[in-house]
Design a protein around this motif. Structure first.
Motif, mmCIF file in Angstrom:
data_model
loop_
_atom_site.group_PDB
_atom_site.id
_atom_site.type_symbol
_atom_site.label_atom_id
_atom_site.label_comp_id
_atom_site.label_asym_id
_atom_site.label_seq_id
_atom_site.Cartn_x
_atom_site.Cartn_y
_atom_site.Cartn_z
ATOM 1 N N THR A 1 43.783 49.797 39.255
ATOM 2 C CA THR A 1 42.501 50.115 39.881
ATOM 3 C C THR A 1 41.806 48.820 40.247
ATOM 4 O O THR A 1 41.635 47.945 39.404
ATOM 5 C CB THR A 1 41.607 50.926 38.934
ATOM 6 O OG1 THR A 1 42.283 52.122 38.565
ATOM 7 C CG2 THR A 1 40.286 51.281 39.590
ATOM 8 N N ILE A 2 41.422 48.703 41.500
ATOM 9 C CA ILE A 2 40.614 47.566 41.938
ATOM 10 C C ILE A 2 39.194 48.102 42.119
ATOM 11 O O ILE A 2 38.960 49.003 42.921
ATOM 12 C CB ILE A 2 41.136 46.968 43.263
ATOM 13 C CG1 ILE A 2 42.555 46.432 43.072
ATOM 14 C CG2 ILE A 2 40.201 45.867 43.750
ATOM 15 C CD1 ILE A 2 43.210 45.961 44.355
ATOM 16 N N THR A 3 38.262 47.567 41.338
ATOM 17 C CA THR A 3 36.878 48.017 41.366
ATOM 18 C C THR A 3 36.024 46.961 42.043
ATOM 19 O O THR A 3 36.042 45.795 41.643
ATOM 20 C CB THR A 3 36.362 48.280 39.938
ATOM 21 O OG1 THR A 3 37.243 49.201 39.293
ATOM 22 C CG2 THR A 3 34.964 48.843 39.966
ATOM 23 N N LEU A 4 35.298 47.368 43.059
ATOM 24 C CA LEU A 4 34.365 46.485 43.752
ATOM 25 C C LEU A 4 32.951 46.936 43.394
ATOM 26 O O LEU A 4 32.550 48.044 43.738
ATOM 27 C CB LEU A 4 34.585 46.533 45.265
ATOM 28 C CG LEU A 4 35.914 45.920 45.705
ATOM 29 C CD1 LEU A 4 36.946 46.971 45.969
ATOM 30 C CD2 LEU A 4 35.702 45.072 46.907
ATOM 31 N N MET A 5 32.229 46.074 42.704
ATOM 32 C CA MET A 5 30.886 46.414 42.219
ATOM 33 C C MET A 5 29.845 46.070 43.279
ATOM 34 O O MET A 5 30.090 45.283 44.182
ATOM 35 C CB MET A 5 30.585 45.655 40.925
ATOM 36 C CG MET A 5 31.596 45.879 39.824
ATOM 37 S SD MET A 5 31.586 47.527 39.190
ATOM 38 C CE MET A 5 30.304 47.384 37.982
ATOM 39 N N ARG A 6 28.688 46.643 43.126
ATOM 40 C CA ARG A 6 27.575 46.432 44.047
ATOM 41 C C ARG A 6 27.148 44.966 44.085
ATOM 42 O O ARG A 6 26.745 44.451 45.125
ATOM 43 C CB ARG A 6 26.400 47.303 43.616
ATOM 44 C CG ARG A 6 25.214 47.237 44.538
ATOM 45 C CD ARG A 6 24.100 48.112 44.046
ATOM 46 N NE ARG A 6 24.496 49.511 44.181
ATOM 47 C CZ ARG A 6 23.662 50.524 44.112
ATOM 48 N NH1 ARG A 6 22.394 50.321 43.895
ATOM 49 N NH2 ARG A 6 24.094 51.753 44.242
ATOM 50 N N ASP A 7 27.263 44.272 42.946
ATOM 51 C CA ASP A 7 26.837 42.867 42.887
ATOM 52 C C ASP A 7 27.865 41.906 43.482
ATOM 53 O O ASP A 7 27.668 40.698 43.462
ATOM 54 C CB ASP A 7 26.507 42.461 41.450
ATOM 55 C CG ASP A 7 27.704 42.571 40.507
ATOM 56 O OD1 ASP A 7 28.811 42.913 40.963
ATOM 57 O OD2 ASP A 7 27.526 42.310 39.307
ATOM 58 N N GLY A 8 28.982 42.425 43.982
ATOM 59 C CA GLY A 8 29.992 41.592 44.624
ATOM 60 C C GLY A 8 31.155 41.209 43.723
ATOM 61 O O GLY A 8 32.113 40.598 44.187
ATOM 62 N N THR B 1 40.163 46.360 34.174
ATOM 63 C CA THR B 1 38.884 45.978 33.570
ATOM 64 C C THR B 1 38.706 44.466 33.538
ATOM 65 O O THR B 1 37.710 43.981 33.018
ATOM 66 C CB THR B 1 38.778 46.529 32.139
ATOM 67 O OG1 THR B 1 39.891 46.093 31.377
ATOM 68 C CG2 THR B 1 38.721 48.053 32.150
ATOM 69 N N LYS B 2 39.643 43.727 34.111
ATOM 70 C CA LYS B 2 39.568 42.260 34.108
ATOM 71 C C LYS B 2 38.849 41.769 35.362
ATOM 72 O O LYS B 2 39.171 42.177 36.477
ATOM 73 C CB LYS B 2 40.982 41.679 34.059
ATOM 74 C CG LYS B 2 41.033 40.180 34.008
ATOM 75 C CD LYS B 2 42.465 39.695 33.964
ATOM 76 C CE LYS B 2 42.496 38.191 33.935
ATOM 77 N NZ LYS B 2 43.853 37.668 33.944
ATOM 78 N N THR B 3 37.861 40.909 35.174
ATOM 79 C CA THR B 3 37.125 40.353 36.308
ATOM 80 C C THR B 3 37.975 39.300 37.009
ATOM 81 O O THR B 3 38.519 38.400 36.367
ATOM 82 C CB THR B 3 35.803 39.721 35.828
ATOM 83 O OG1 THR B 3 35.060 40.709 35.116
ATOM 84 C CG2 THR B 3 34.988 39.221 36.995
ATOM 85 N N VAL B 4 38.105 39.437 38.327
ATOM 86 C CA VAL B 4 38.879 38.494 39.145
ATOM 87 C C VAL B 4 38.058 38.139 40.374
ATOM 88 O O VAL B 4 37.062 38.784 40.682
ATOM 89 C CB VAL B 4 40.243 39.100 39.571
ATOM 90 C CG1 VAL B 4 41.133 39.371 38.381
ATOM 91 C CG2 VAL B 4 40.057 40.363 40.392
ATOM 92 N N THR B 5 38.510 37.119 41.074
ATOM 93 C CA THR B 5 37.902 36.784 42.359
ATOM 94 C C THR B 5 38.813 37.294 43.463
ATOM 95 O O THR B 5 39.973 37.646 43.217
ATOM 96 C CB THR B 5 37.716 35.260 42.505
ATOM 97 O OG1 THR B 5 39.011 34.646 42.493
ATOM 98 C CG2 THR B 5 36.847 34.704 41.399
ATOM 99 N N LEU B 6 38.298 37.325 44.679
ATOM 100 C CA LEU B 6 39.113 37.789 45.802
ATOM 101 C C LEU B 6 40.317 36.876 46.006
ATOM 102 O O LEU B 6 41.415 37.339 46.324
ATOM 103 C CB LEU B 6 38.258 37.865 47.070
ATOM 104 C CG LEU B 6 38.909 38.506 48.283
ATOM 105 C CD1 LEU B 6 39.304 39.943 47.983
ATOM 106 C CD2 LEU B 6 37.977 38.464 49.472
#
Length: 139
Positions: free
Chosen positions: A68-75, A81-86
């Protein structure tokens, strides 16, 4: 002649057979069943992070997805569940050894710009992903 005195011996009541009362056992088993059903629902691991999804009448459940790739409102972007950059999304997908059979669900907040979603899809395609699904809520 001496009279014999009769001795009254109390007779025992016939012993009743023991019965197993089933109704309370059924109640206990039903309680345990409901308890474990509710407890197991609390243990389900969510693949993505909760976001405010757009609504669609034709949405379906994708509970068997691998990623799952999650894109949050804050960018911010999350892979499961791991935070990554583009920029690091492609490398993170390579680390997970994605194949063309893996399904990637895009879980984007409805306020995220379309260009951000396309950018995430592009990075995933560079990593070898060909199957995508966009997460929505039912109307």
């Amino acid at each position: 002649m001496a009279m014999k005195k009769r001795v009254n011996i109390a007779r025992r009541k016939p012993i009743e057979e023991a019965e197993i009362v089933v109704i309370p056992m059924i109640d206990v088993m039903m309680f345990l069943l409901f308890f474990f059903m509710v407890a197991s629902l609390a243990m389900v691991v969510q693949a993505g992070l909760p976001v405010n999804l757009p609504k669609a009448a034709t949405s379906s459940d994708h509970s068997s997805q691998n990623l799952t790739i999650t894109l949050m409102r804050d960018g911010s972007i999350h892979l499961n569940t791991k935070t990554v950059t583009l920029d690091s999304l492609k490398d993170e997908l390579h680390k997970l050894k994605v194949s063309d059979k893996d399904l990637v669900v895009l879980n984007a907040d409805k306020m995220v710009l379309h260009g951000s979603v396309v950018g995430a899809m592009d990075e995933a395609r560079k990593a070898g992903v060909v199957r995508f699904a966009i997460a929505t809520d039912k109307e």
